[in-house]
Design a protein around this motif. Sequence first.
Motif, PDB file in Angstrom:
ATOM      1  N   UNK A   1       0.830  -1.210   0.000  1.00 29.89           N
ATOM      2  CA  UNK A   1       0.000   0.000   0.000  1.00 29.89           C
ATOM      3  C   UNK A   1       0.866   1.262   0.000  1.00 29.89           C
ATOM      4  N   UNK A   2       1.991   1.228   0.753  1.00 31.50           N
ATOM      5  CA  UNK A   2       2.895   2.391   0.791  1.00 31.50           C
ATOM      6  C   UNK A   2       3.466   2.651  -0.601  1.00 31.50           C
ATOM      7  N   UNK A   3       3.949   1.591  -1.263  1.00 32.57           N
ATOM      8  CA  UNK A   3       4.631   1.787  -2.549  1.00 32.57           C
ATOM      9  C   UNK A   3       3.651   2.029  -3.688  1.00 32.57           C
ATOM     10  N   UNK A   4       2.467   1.443  -3.598  1.00 32.44           N
ATOM     11  CA  UNK A   4       1.463   1.657  -4.652  1.00 32.44           C
ATOM     12  C   UNK A   4       0.696   2.959  -4.433  1.00 32.44           C
ATOM     13  N   UNK A   5       0.708   3.461  -3.183  1.00 34.33           N
ATOM     14  CA  UNK A   5      -0.113   4.640  -2.885  1.00 34.33           C
ATOM     15  C   UNK A   5      -1.592   4.327  -3.024  1.00 34.33           C
ATOM     16  N   UNK A   6      -1.957   3.091  -2.706  1.00 38.92           N
ATOM     17  CA  UNK A   6      -3.341   2.641  -2.887  1.00 38.92           C
ATOM     18  C   UNK A   6      -3.650   1.524  -1.910  1.00 38.92           C
ATOM     19  N   UNK A   7      -4.954   1.334  -1.643  1.00 35.69           N
ATOM     20  CA  UNK A   7      -5.379   0.226  -0.799  1.00 35.69           C
ATOM     21  C   UNK A   7      -5.269  -1.089  -1.592  1.00 35.69           C
ATOM     22  N   UNK A   8      -5.121  -2.218  -0.907  1.00 38.55           N
ATOM     23  CA  UNK A   8      -4.958  -3.501  -1.602  1.00 38.55           C
ATOM     24  C   UNK A   8      -6.047  -3.796  -2.637  1.00 38.55           C
ATOM     25  N   UNK A   9      -7.298  -3.401  -2.379  1.00 41.52           N
ATOM     26  CA  UNK A   9      -8.386  -3.644  -3.337  1.00 41.52           C
ATOM     27  C   UNK A   9      -8.107  -2.915  -4.655  1.00 41.52           C
ATOM     28  N   UNK A  10      -7.618  -1.660  -4.553  1.00 41.87           N
ATOM     29  CA  UNK A  10      -7.281  -0.884  -5.762  1.00 41.87           C
ATOM     30  C   UNK A  10      -6.063  -1.499  -6.456  1.00 41.87           C
ATOM     31  N   UNK A  11      -5.077  -1.958  -5.665  1.00 43.30           N
ATOM     32  CA  UNK A  11      -3.871  -2.553  -6.265  1.00 43.30           C
ATOM     33  C   UNK A  11      -4.280  -3.774  -7.084  1.00 43.30           C
ATOM     34  N   UNK A  12      -5.165  -4.593  -6.522  1.00 39.24           N
ATOM     35  CA  UNK A  12      -5.605  -5.808  -7.226  1.00 39.24           C
ATOM     36  C   UNK A  12      -6.303  -5.450  -8.545  1.00 39.24           C
ATOM     37  N   UNK A  13      -7.094  -4.352  -8.522  1.00 40.10           N
ATOM     38  CA  UNK A  13      -7.785  -3.931  -9.755  1.00 40.10           C
ATOM     39  C   UNK A  13      -6.785  -3.457 -10.804  1.00 40.10           C
ATOM     40  N   UNK A  14      -5.782  -2.676 -10.361  1.00 39.98           N
ATOM     41  CA  UNK A  14      -4.807  -2.107 -11.305  1.00 39.98           C
ATOM     42  C   UNK A  14      -3.779  -3.138 -11.769  1.00 39.98           C
ATOM     43  N   UNK A  15      -3.445  -4.072 -10.870  1.00 40.85           N
ATOM     44  CA  UNK A  15      -2.403  -5.069 -11.184  1.00 40.85           C
ATOM     45  C   UNK A  15      -2.921  -6.480 -10.870  1.00 40.85           C
ATOM     46  N   UNK A  16      -3.920  -6.946 -11.619  1.00 39.21           N
ATOM     47  CA  UNK A  16      -4.541  -8.247 -11.280  1.00 39.21           C
ATOM     48  C   UNK A  16      -3.567  -9.426 -11.343  1.00 39.21           C
ATOM     49  N   UNK A  17      -2.563  -9.336 -12.224  1.00 37.07           N
ATOM     50  CA  UNK A  17      -1.619 -10.455 -12.342  1.00 37.07           C
ATOM     51  C   UNK A  17      -0.570 -10.436 -11.234  1.00 37.07           C
ATOM     52  N   UNK A  18      -0.228  -9.233 -10.773  1.00 34.85           N
ATOM     53  CA  UNK A  18       0.854  -9.119  -9.785  1.00 34.85           C
ATOM     54  C   UNK A  18       0.366  -9.275  -8.342  1.00 34.85           C
ATOM     55  N   UNK A  19      -0.864  -8.843  -8.064  1.00 38.60           N
ATOM     56  CA  UNK A  19      -1.353  -8.942  -6.682  1.00 38.60           C
ATOM     57  C   UNK A  19      -1.595 -10.405  -6.323  1.00 38.60           C
TER      58      UNK A  19
END
Length: 518
Positions: free
Chosen positions: A277-295
Amino acid sequence: MAIAKILWADDEIENLQSQRLFLESKGYEVQTFTNGFEAIDYVRDNAVDVVLLDESMPGITGLETLAKIKEVNPTVPVVMITKNETENLMDDAIGSQITDYLIKPVNPNQVLLSLKKIIDNRRLVAEKTTQQYQQQFRNLFMALNSNPDYNEWMDIYKKLIYWELEMEKSDSPEMQEVFQTQKGEANTEFYKFISKNYTSWINSRNGNVPVMSNTLFKQKVLPVIEKGTPTFFIVIDNLRLDQWKAIQPIFAESFRILEEDTFYSILPTATQYSRNAILAGAMPLEIEKQFPLQWKNDDEEGGKNMYEEEFFKGQLRRLRREDIKYSYTKVVHYNDSQQLVNNIHNMLNNDLNIIIYNFVDMLSHARTEMEVLKELASDEVSYRSITRSWFEHSALHQALKKIADKKINIVLATDHGSVRVKTPYKVIGDKQTTTNLRYKHGRNLNYDPKDVLAFRDPREVGLPVPNVNSSFIFAKEDGFLCYPNNYNYFVNYYKNTFQHGGISLEEMIVPVVRMSNK
């Protein structure tokens, strides 16, 4: 029985008999000598609490005597008594580790005060600490019961850490017990506070929320970055506020500390959630949406923090700051740490250098697994001590010292803290249930609702839904979650270990510190 044994070496000792008698009347045993040689021999063969040493003696000087005494007994406190006030003599004496110095002619009360300061210092400090905490106890109690907001909670926790560190000076087990009870009450209230407010922070539209993992870079690091002055953003994994306080004096030797602040780690207070979350600047739910393969969720194969740099590039794109020239370094193994030391000067060419340093987290996990570390870090005091010892001799400290004379900015932070767990809670789940002791997610979790904070829909707190009908539960205060099978074995194995992932002051309110070169 004498309060303490004093050795007094002075070539004019005959003129100081009244002083000796005065000290003996106050309960001290005083052994006198007229030269340094006899003093050195005496220290070699006898236990001495304090040495009073004349600077100017025939045969061997006070400074020479001091050096020999320190060779024989490095820890004995030495008070230098001198007629000479020249600065270089004082520098020599202080550099040779004198504890105090007095200027001749000395009066008896001066000597007595110096002895009290040295011998009674620990007792007096302990008494004063206990007395001051007793006065502050009521203020803290009132603050806890005045419905504090998120800023006031950070302030309460800072005060608790201050008193926890001060209590190390107190030898009153009763007061330490009172303090631990108060800290426990604070965590009980903090759990209620998080239960009531956390969801609204995640879904806030008006911005009246604390700095959290997902906004840390934007709010605390980005404003510091300036062209021409390299900024080092250092994330030491799993560093609690009290552990920062333990290493703070080492940083202060080389750097100017401009601001010591705290922020809130997101839930779960675990590396794969909070650091991403610190490095993405986003909550895990948003990270999963933006990076579905990496999360990766807990139950999926593969490393959970392998794509931090990719997430960080995404954050720079969203912030429209792709102009920032940066480096990303992750230290997990010994080889990584040596590369950091060798490469630190090259980093001065960048606007930003992100350094992720995994040690404290490995320490807490290793402590669970290894009996020897359970002994070494058995409680908060020793946990702080081992952290300080690590940092003092670490490659990170070595690397930073190499650039301490350069014009740089440093922002030091962490992803989450940890708490020493003591209270087991039973949880039943299916095979997909995660193994973490402070949080769990799964489809058919069975638990006592009063033991945990549960979110049946993880999306309401910015978390992915790993499987249909998955819910998240978080342990409170000093609790840890155990399955009924092999229950007693796991309770005994994990009790009193440091864990993270749940809701406590220690895990959620964590340091962010801004520094510059001196």
